[in-house]
Design a protein around this motif. Structure first.
Motif, PDB file in Angstrom:
ATOM      1  N   ILE A  17      -7.068  -1.629  -1.663  1.00 23.07           N
ATOM      2  CA  ILE A  17      -6.706  -2.303  -0.404  1.00 23.07           C
ATOM      3  C   ILE A  17      -7.974  -2.721   0.330  1.00 23.07           C
ATOM      4  N   SER A  21      -8.710  -6.640   0.828  1.00 26.61           N
ATOM      5  CA  SER A  21      -8.730  -7.067   2.227  1.00 26.61           C
ATOM      6  C   SER A  21     -10.036  -7.781   2.550  1.00 26.61           C
ATOM      7  N   THR A  22     -11.132  -7.257   2.015  1.00 29.02           N
ATOM      8  CA  THR A  22     -12.426  -7.902   2.203  1.00 29.02           C
ATOM      9  C   THR A  22     -12.478  -9.231   1.465  1.00 29.02           C
ATOM     10  N   GLU A  27      -5.791  -8.378   6.127  1.00 29.84           N
ATOM     11  CA  GLU A  27      -5.143  -7.110   5.805  1.00 29.84           C
ATOM     12  C   GLU A  27      -3.805  -7.394   5.116  1.00 29.84           C
ATOM     13  N   TRP A  38      -0.241  -8.981   0.057  1.00 33.30           N
ATOM     14  CA  TRP A  38      -0.816  -9.988   0.933  1.00 33.30           C
ATOM     15  C   TRP A  38      -0.029 -11.285   0.724  1.00 33.30           C
TER      16      TRP A  38
END
Length: 151
Positions: A17, A21-22, A27, A38
């Motif tokens: 995650i 997310s990065t 997020e 996502w």
């Protein structure tokens, strides 16, 4: 407008995650103990990861997510025209979502789903065995485990 779907099995959900997310600069829209998703607009993709009994590691399957029933009918027609065995699952619960879906494999055994999400679910759910599709595609294909119930 349709959306590409990618489902990846991971070893460490929290670490993954953080990484995704990065990578996506966003997020997840859904986080569960064993799953994250996502819904990105750039690129337009439904990207999901799962850990534990739900997935083998790496690419689990790919898919095309339809926005409505008409788009789904269009994709179903393409699946049938492709000349591969189609597993018509119909209404189901999988990946914490209620969906209408069908499955097919490409000639090398890569599993694709076509689906329209109709709502959320409180359970991960399950799917039928994809071994029949994998065997039809390639006798050397590995059994699929997406959304499979615990053994």
């Amino acid at each position: 407008m349709k959306r590409l779907h990618v489902h990846v099995g991971v070893n460490d959900l929290d670490q993954s995650i953080g990484f995704y997310s990065t990578l996506f600069g966003a997020e997840p829209s859904v986080i569960k103990d064993d799953y994250a998703k996502w819904m990105l607009d750039d690129p337009r993709v439904n990207f999901a990861i799962s850990a534990g009994m739900h997935a083998r590691k790496g690419i689990e399957h790919l898919g095309i997510q339809a926005e409505d029933g008409d788009e789904l009918a269009e994709v179903y027609t393409r699946l049938k025209t492709a000349g591969r065995p189609v597993l018509e699952e119909g209404a189901t619960t999988c990946c914490y979502a209620k969906s209408e879906k069908s499955w097919v494999t490409d000639p090398d055994g890569v599993i694709w789903e076509a689906f329209h999400t109709t709502g959320e679910a409180t359970v991960y759910g399950d799917s039928p065995s994809f071994d029949v599709l994998a065997a039809a595609a390639s006798p050397n294909a590995a059994p699929a485990k997406c959304c499979a119930p615990a053994q």
